[in-house]
Design a protein around this motif. Structure first.
Motif, PDB file in Angstrom:
ATOM      1  N   ARG A   1       0.835  -1.197   0.000  1.00 28.26           N
ATOM      2  CA  ARG A   1       0.000   0.000   0.000  1.00 28.26           C
ATOM      3  C   ARG A   1       0.865   1.241   0.000  1.00 28.26           C
ATOM      4  O   ARG A   1       2.048   1.197   0.355  1.00 28.26           O
TER       5      ARG A   1
ATOM      6  N   CYS B   1      -9.009   7.212  -2.554  1.00 26.64           N
ATOM      7  CA  CYS B   1      -8.427   5.922  -2.170  1.00 26.64           C
ATOM      8  C   CYS B   1      -8.972   4.844  -3.085  1.00 26.64           C
ATOM      9  O   CYS B   1      -9.904   5.082  -3.861  1.00 26.64           O
TER      10      CYS B   1
ATOM     11  N   CYS C   1      -8.475   0.288  -4.468  1.00 21.54           N
ATOM     12  CA  CYS C   1      -7.745  -0.972  -4.582  1.00 21.54           C
ATOM     13  C   CYS C   1      -7.468  -1.267  -6.052  1.00 21.54           C
ATOM     14  O   CYS C   1      -8.351  -1.091  -6.901  1.00 21.54           O
TER      15      CYS C   1
ATOM     16  N   TRP D   1      -3.285  -1.168  -2.194  1.00 22.23           N
ATOM     17  CA  TRP D   1      -4.258  -0.250  -1.597  1.00 22.23           C
ATOM     18  C   TRP D   1      -3.586   1.114  -1.557  1.00 22.23           C
ATOM     19  O   TRP D   1      -2.502   1.274  -0.992  1.00 22.23           O
TER      20      TRP D   1
END
Length: 377
Positions: free
Chosen positions: A149, A237, A239, A253
Motif C-alpha cells: 500500500r 483511495c 484498490c 491499496w
C-alpha cells in the motif's frame, strides 16, 4: 557532473528538493523558475542560486542550461518537456509524465529522436535497499505475489485542498496517479514482471471539498482562510489488482485519507524461495523471510549489500539515508548516464518510456473502475 548546468522549474514543495539533491551531487544549478519573476527570485535567494528566471523561454535561452528539471503542476509537464527537448535540453520530469497516453507517447518518440536523456522522477527506486531487493527478487526461482500500500493523510478532511484534487489540473486519477504509480513503478522495477491486466475499485471520499479562496501549497494548513465549495471527481483511495506475466498477482491499496500515515509506502514480495518486505517509514531495513530457517532483517550497509545497491549508498551502516537521498541517487543515475552518453537501454533511471507505461496503466485502471471489469493491457 560539475560541467552540467541544470535549471529547475517549480518553487513549491518538490522543486527545492530537486535543487538540494543536485547541489549535494555537485551539479551546477543555474537557477529556478516560479509562477512569477518575484517568486523565482525569492526562491533563488532562499536556495542560494545565482538566478531566478522570469519565464521558461528565458530558461531555454540560457546557454549554460544543459538540462531542465520539471517540478510543476501535471498539466504543464507535456508542454514544457516537449519545448525543452526541442531546445536540445535533457529533461527530468516529475510524474506523471503527461496528462494522457497520446501526449506521453509523443514525448517518448521526441526524446528518442532528440538524442537527449529524458527521465521521470520515480525516486523511490533509489532507496538503496530497494536496489538490493531488485537484485534479490530477480534471482528468486519464482515470484508469485506482491501486496502493498501507499498511504497518506494530507487530504483526510474536506477542508484539505490542493490543485492536485482537480481533474482539470492533475488528471482524472489522483491518489492512483500521484502515489500509486510510485508503488507500481517500484515493484515492477524490482521484480522485472510485466502487467497483463488490471482490476480497480476506487473511491472519492469527499465529493465536495471546501477550497480556500487562493491557492494552497502541498501539505499546507488552511486554518483561518475563507472557504468555498468545489466538486471533486478524483479518487481519494482505492484498490488495484494487477495480473502479471508468469501468473503472479499484485495488490495495491492506495489512499490519501488514512489518518496518521504521512508518507507510507510498503510492499511484500513473495516467491518460491523466500520473501522480501520494505516500508518507506523504515527505509534502512529490508525484511528477508524464510520458511526453513530464521528470518533476517538487513540493515542498510554498503558492505553487506550487493554491488548495485552498494554503489548507490553514501554513508556507513547505522548512518541512515532517507527521502532526500533517494532523489540524490536518482539524479546521480541520470547524470552519470548523461555524462557517459549511454543509450536508453543501458540506464538505471526511470525513462520517459517508463513514465508512458505508468500512464497506460492509469488509463486501464480508470477504465476498469468505471466499467467494473478486468481490463487487458
Amino acid at each position: 557532473m560539475h560541467s552540467i548546468g541544470v535549471a529547475v522549474a517549480g518553487t513549491g514543495f518538490i522543486g527545492p528538493v530537486h535543487v538540494e539533491a543536485l547541489q549535494r551531487l555537485g551539479v551546477q544549478v543555474t537557477g529556478i523558475l516560479g509562477r512569477r519573476k518575484a517568486s523565482s527570485e525569492a526562491a533563488a535567494r532562499k536556495l542560494g542560486l545565482p538566478r531566478g528566471y522570469a519565464s521558461f523561454e528565458e530558461v531555454l535561452a540560457d546557454e549554460g542550461v544543459d538540462s531542465v528539471h520539471l517540478a510543476v503542476p501535471n498539466i504543464l509537464h507535456y508542454d514544457l518537456a516537449k519545448r525543452a527537448l526541442q531546445a536540445g535540453k535533457h529533461v527530468m520530469c516529475e510524474k506523471p509524465l503527461a496528462m494522457n497516453a497520446r501526449q506521453a507517447d509523443e514525448l517518448v518518440e521526441l526524446a528518442a529522436a532528440s538524442g537527449r536523456h529524458a527521465g521521470v522522477c520515480y525516486n523511490i527506486r533509489f532507496y538503496p535497499l530497494n536496489l538490493e531487493a531488485r537484485a534479490r527478487a530477480r534471482s528468486m526461482e519464482r515470484v508469485y505475489s506482491i501486496v502493498g500500500r501507499y498511504a497518506q493523510d494530507w487530504l483526510l478532511y474536506d477542508t484539505d485542498y490542493n490543485w492536485r484534487v482537480l481533474s482539470s489540473e492533475g488528471g482524472a486519477l489522483r491518489a492512483v496517479s500521484d502515489i500509486g504509480t510510485h508503488w507500481m513503478d517500484l515493484v515492477l522495477f524490482i521484480t522485472g514482471l510485466t502487467p497483463e491486466a488490471v482490476f480497480a475499485d476506487l473511491s472519492t471520499v469527499h465529493p465536495v471539498r471546501r477550497r480556500p479562496k487562493g491557492e494552497v501549497a502541498t501539505f499546507a494548513s488552511v486554518d483561518h482562510l475563507e472557504l468555498e465549495d468545489v466538486p471533486i471527481e478524483t479518487d481519494d483511495c482505492g484498490c488495484v489488482i494487477l495480473r502479471l506475466a508468469g501468473g503472479a498477482r499484485a495488490v495495491l491499496w492506495v489512499s490519501q485519507v488514512t489518518a496518521g500515515r504521512k508518507n507510507y509506502c510498503t510492499y511484500e514480495i513473495a516467491g518460491a524461495d523466500g520473501s522480501l518486505s520494505w516500508t518507506s517509514e523504515r527505509p534502512n531495513e529490508l525484511f528477508v523471510g524464510h520458511r526453513s530457517k530464521p528470518n533476517e532483517c538487513l540493515t542498510r550497509d554498503g558492505s553487506l549489500m550487493g554491488p548495485l545497491a552498494g554503489g548507490y549508498t553514501d554513508y556507513p551502516g547505522g548512518h541512515n539515508e532517507g527521502f532526500p537521498d533517494a532523489f540524490k541517487q536518482c539524479f546521480r543515475a541520470f547524470y552519470e548516464a548523461v555524462d557517459a552518453g549511454a543509450g536508453s537501454s543501458e540506464v538505471l533511471y526511470p525513462t520517459f518510456a517508463d513514465g508512458a507505461h505508468s500512464i497506460t496503466l492509469c488509463d486501464a485502471i480508470l477504465q476498469s473502475h468505471l466499467e467494473e471489469r478486468w481490463v487487458a493491457l
